[in-house]
Design an enzyme around this catalytic site. Structure first.
Site, PDB file in Angstrom:
ATOM      1  N   LYS A 278       0.827  -1.210   0.000  1.00 55.06           N
ATOM      2  CA  LYS A 278       0.000   0.000   0.000  1.00 55.06           C
ATOM      3  C   LYS A 278       0.858   1.256   0.000  1.00 55.06           C
ATOM      4  O   LYS A 278       0.511   2.238  -0.647  1.00 55.06           O
ATOM      5  CB  LYS A 278      -0.952   0.015   1.210  1.00 55.06           C
ATOM      6  CG  LYS A 278      -2.121  -0.957   1.074  1.00 55.06           C
ATOM      7  CD  LYS A 278      -3.195  -0.677   2.109  1.00 55.06           C
ATOM      8  CE  LYS A 278      -4.359  -1.638   1.979  1.00 55.06           C
ATOM      9  NZ  LYS A 278      -5.332  -1.515   3.067  1.00 55.06           N
TER      10      LYS A 278
ATOM     11  N   LYS B 131      -5.536 -10.868  -5.959  1.00 59.22           N
ATOM     12  CA  LYS B 131      -6.683 -11.221  -5.111  1.00 59.22           C
ATOM     13  C   LYS B 131      -7.810 -10.227  -5.397  1.00 59.22           C
ATOM     14  O   LYS B 131      -7.551  -9.074  -5.759  1.00 59.22           O
ATOM     15  CB  LYS B 131      -6.288 -11.211  -3.631  1.00 59.22           C
ATOM     16  CG  LYS B 131      -6.131  -9.843  -3.025  1.00 59.22           C
ATOM     17  CD  LYS B 131      -6.335  -9.843  -1.509  1.00 59.22           C
ATOM     18  CE  LYS B 131      -6.442  -8.410  -1.016  1.00 59.22           C
ATOM     19  NZ  LYS B 131      -6.926  -8.196   0.297  1.00 59.22           N
TER      20      LYS B 131
ATOM     21  N   LYS C 287     -11.266  -4.497  -3.150  1.00 56.91           N
ATOM     22  CA  LYS C 287     -11.936  -3.225  -3.424  1.00 56.91           C
ATOM     23  C   LYS C 287     -11.003  -2.245  -4.116  1.00 56.91           C
ATOM     24  O   LYS C 287     -11.374  -1.555  -5.043  1.00 56.91           O
ATOM     25  CB  LYS C 287     -12.377  -2.588  -2.101  1.00 56.91           C
ATOM     26  CG  LYS C 287     -13.554  -3.251  -1.457  1.00 56.91           C
ATOM     27  CD  LYS C 287     -13.707  -2.800  -0.007  1.00 56.91           C
ATOM     28  CE  LYS C 287     -13.607  -3.963   0.935  1.00 56.91           C
ATOM     29  NZ  LYS C 287     -13.721  -3.632   2.342  1.00 56.91           N
TER      30      LYS C 287
HETATM   31  P1  ADP Z   1     -10.285  -5.604   0.880  1.00 63.85           P
HETATM   32  O1  ADP Z   1      -9.012  -6.405   0.791  1.00 63.85           O
HETATM   33  O2  ADP Z   1     -11.209  -5.865  -0.283  1.00 63.85           O
HETATM   34  O3  ADP Z   1     -10.031  -4.137   1.135  1.00 63.85           O
HETATM   35  P2  ADP Z   1     -10.755  -5.951   3.748  1.00 63.85           P
HETATM   36  O4  ADP Z   1      -9.309  -5.657   3.926  1.00 63.85           O
HETATM   37  O5  ADP Z   1     -11.757  -5.032   4.364  1.00 63.85           O
HETATM   38  O6  ADP Z   1     -11.081  -6.115   2.172  1.00 63.85           O
HETATM   39  O7  ADP Z   1     -11.011  -7.426   4.239  1.00 63.85           O
HETATM   40  C1  ADP Z   1     -12.168  -7.907   4.904  1.00 63.85           C
HETATM   41  C2  ADP Z   1     -12.074  -9.395   5.073  1.00 63.85           C
HETATM   42  O8  ADP Z   1     -12.212 -10.042   3.800  1.00 63.85           O
HETATM   43  C3  ADP Z   1     -10.734  -9.883   5.632  1.00 63.85           C
HETATM   44  O9  ADP Z   1     -10.947 -10.971   6.503  1.00 63.85           O
HETATM   45  C4  ADP Z   1      -9.984 -10.348   4.420  1.00 63.85           C
HETATM   46  O10 ADP Z   1      -9.026 -11.341   4.730  1.00 63.85           O
HETATM   47  C5  ADP Z   1     -11.113 -10.912   3.571  1.00 63.85           C
HETATM   48  N1  ADP Z   1     -10.783 -10.831   2.136  1.00 63.85           N
HETATM   49  C6  ADP Z   1     -10.548  -9.707   1.418  1.00 63.85           C
HETATM   50  N2  ADP Z   1     -10.289  -9.989   0.141  1.00 63.85           N
HETATM   51  C7  ADP Z   1     -10.368 -11.345   0.024  1.00 63.85           C
HETATM   52  C8  ADP Z   1     -10.202 -12.274  -1.063  1.00 63.85           C
HETATM   53  N3  ADP Z   1      -9.924 -11.853  -2.286  1.00 63.85           N
HETATM   54  N4  ADP Z   1     -10.341 -13.596  -0.802  1.00 63.85           N
HETATM   55  C9  ADP Z   1     -10.643 -14.049   0.445  1.00 63.85           C
HETATM   56  N5  ADP Z   1     -10.803 -13.230   1.512  1.00 63.85           N
HETATM   57  C10 ADP Z   1     -10.675 -11.902   1.316  1.00 63.85           C
END
Ligand code: ADP
Length: 327
Positions: free
Chosen positions: A111, A193, A196
């Site tokens: 990031k 992965k 968002k």
């Molecule tokens: P993002 O990575 O989309 O910003 P967050 O960091 O808010 O999402 O993550 C919220 C939850 O979703 C966490 O437990 C994270 O490990 C899970 N998560 C996020 N992206 C994925 C993915 N592509 N596959 C599986 N779990 C995910």
């Protein structure tokens, strides 16, 4: 009874990666354990944002979580900034966390390389995360695979604090991750992965036409150039993975046979996925529409969740302040 804590950022829509990697587990675990689920808005402000949008997205995230099946009668569902003890404990943990532990976090490196100016909050993000979890003395943290390294840091923090302030009987448990079988959902680009911040997602609230517009161009087996070429489902990172998550076992078996035998083109395969994926999303979307029409009810549920969370948070902080000579 074990305690569960997990959080999600209100930095965009709830996508199927979050749902499969984390939220589906939350819904299942809330029936078995004492659970705390938090919309972590303090984490969302570590990168540039606008206040109005954050406020809107916080409520939208609450709606998506409730629509996914989180039950306020079973779990405390709340917004992080409604429980100020999170930041208090984070400051305390900052004083016992070696800088080197933070600098080697992969997500920080990732990031920070995208920002012109890196704020200290981005580096200290996992310290706040340790505070989020340990404030409730949670044993289990249901997350996706990308969070496993951060959780290791929470264990280091728990160990450091216990060694210094609670050497005889550890006060904080060392929290363990709980992963789903779909611990890392790949995005529609077939590479990174689903996230968002990468714009490669399918939202839980995307209507069927939007889901199709996203699925149709999604990357499949890169070695399969023509419909008549036999495919390799394992090389089809996104579509095959989503079939396994959303389609019945018999359909998954059919996908494997027809892909390998070049009996199906990728578009036909995607149409079948679309049908099963949108069938799972339909009831979630119906519940979300009902909740969106009742914002006061959503706010009241969040206020109640914060009230319950805060009772536990206060108890922890009383002990922490006492042991550290702060009270
Ligand atoms: P993002 O990575 O989309 O910003 P967050 O960091 O808010 O999402 O993550 C919220 C939850 O979703 C966490 O437990 C994270 O490990 C899970 N998560 C996020 N992206 C994925 C993915 N592509 N596959 C599986 N779990 C995910």
């Amino acid at each position: 009874m074990a305690r569960i804590f997990s959080g999600i950022q209100p930095s965009g829509e709830l996508h199927i990666g979050n749902y499969l990697g984390a939220v589906k587990n939350w819904v299942a675990l809330q029936h078995e354990q004492e659970s705390f689920f938090c919309i972590v808005n303090y984490h969302a402000i570590t990168v540039p944002y606008t206040p109005e949008e954050l406020r809107r997205r916080t409520r939208e995230m609450a709606i998506s979580l409730l629509a996914s099946g989180l039950d306020p009668a079973r779990a405390a569902i709340f917004v992080q900034s409604d429980v100020p003890e999170h930041t208090e404990l984070a400051w305390i943990f900052n004083t016992i966390t070696p800088l080197g532990e933070l600098e080697r976090q992969v997500q920080f490196k990732d990031k920070s390389s995208k920002q012109e100016q890196v704020m200290a909050g981005l580096l200290n993000y996992p310290v706040l995360q340790a505070a989020d979890i340990l404030l409730y003395r949670a044993d289990i943290v249901p997350v996706g695979e990308d969070q496993v390294q951060h959780l290791e840091l929470s264990r280091v923090v728990a160990r450091n604090w216990n060694a210094r302030f609670s050497p005889d009987a550890p006060y904080f448990p060392e929290p363990q991750p709980r992963l789903t079988p779909t611990r890392r959902i790949v995005g529609l680009d077939g590479q990174a992965k689903m996230s968002k911040s990468l714009g490669n997602t399918i939202s839980l609230l995307d209507p069927p036409t939007v889901v199709w517009d996203k699925l149709r161009p999604a990357v499949t087996d890169p070695a399969r150039l023509r419909k008549t070429d036999p495919g390799e489902p394992e090389r089809c990172k996104t579509i095959y993975q989503l079939h396994r998550a959303f389609s019945p076992a018999a359909v998954v078996a059919e996908v494997e046979t027809k892909c390998r035998g070049a009996q199906w083109g990728c578009i036909e395969c995607k149409q079948v996925l679309h049908e099963h994926l949108t069938a799972e999303l339909a009831p979630i979307q119906e519940r979300a529409a009902v909740l969106a029409a009742e914002p006061e009810r959503v706010d009241a549920l969040l206020a109640d969740g914060a009230h319950r969370a805060r009772a536990v948070a206060r108890e922890t902080m009383t002990t922490v302040r006492d042991r550290m000579g702060l009270a």
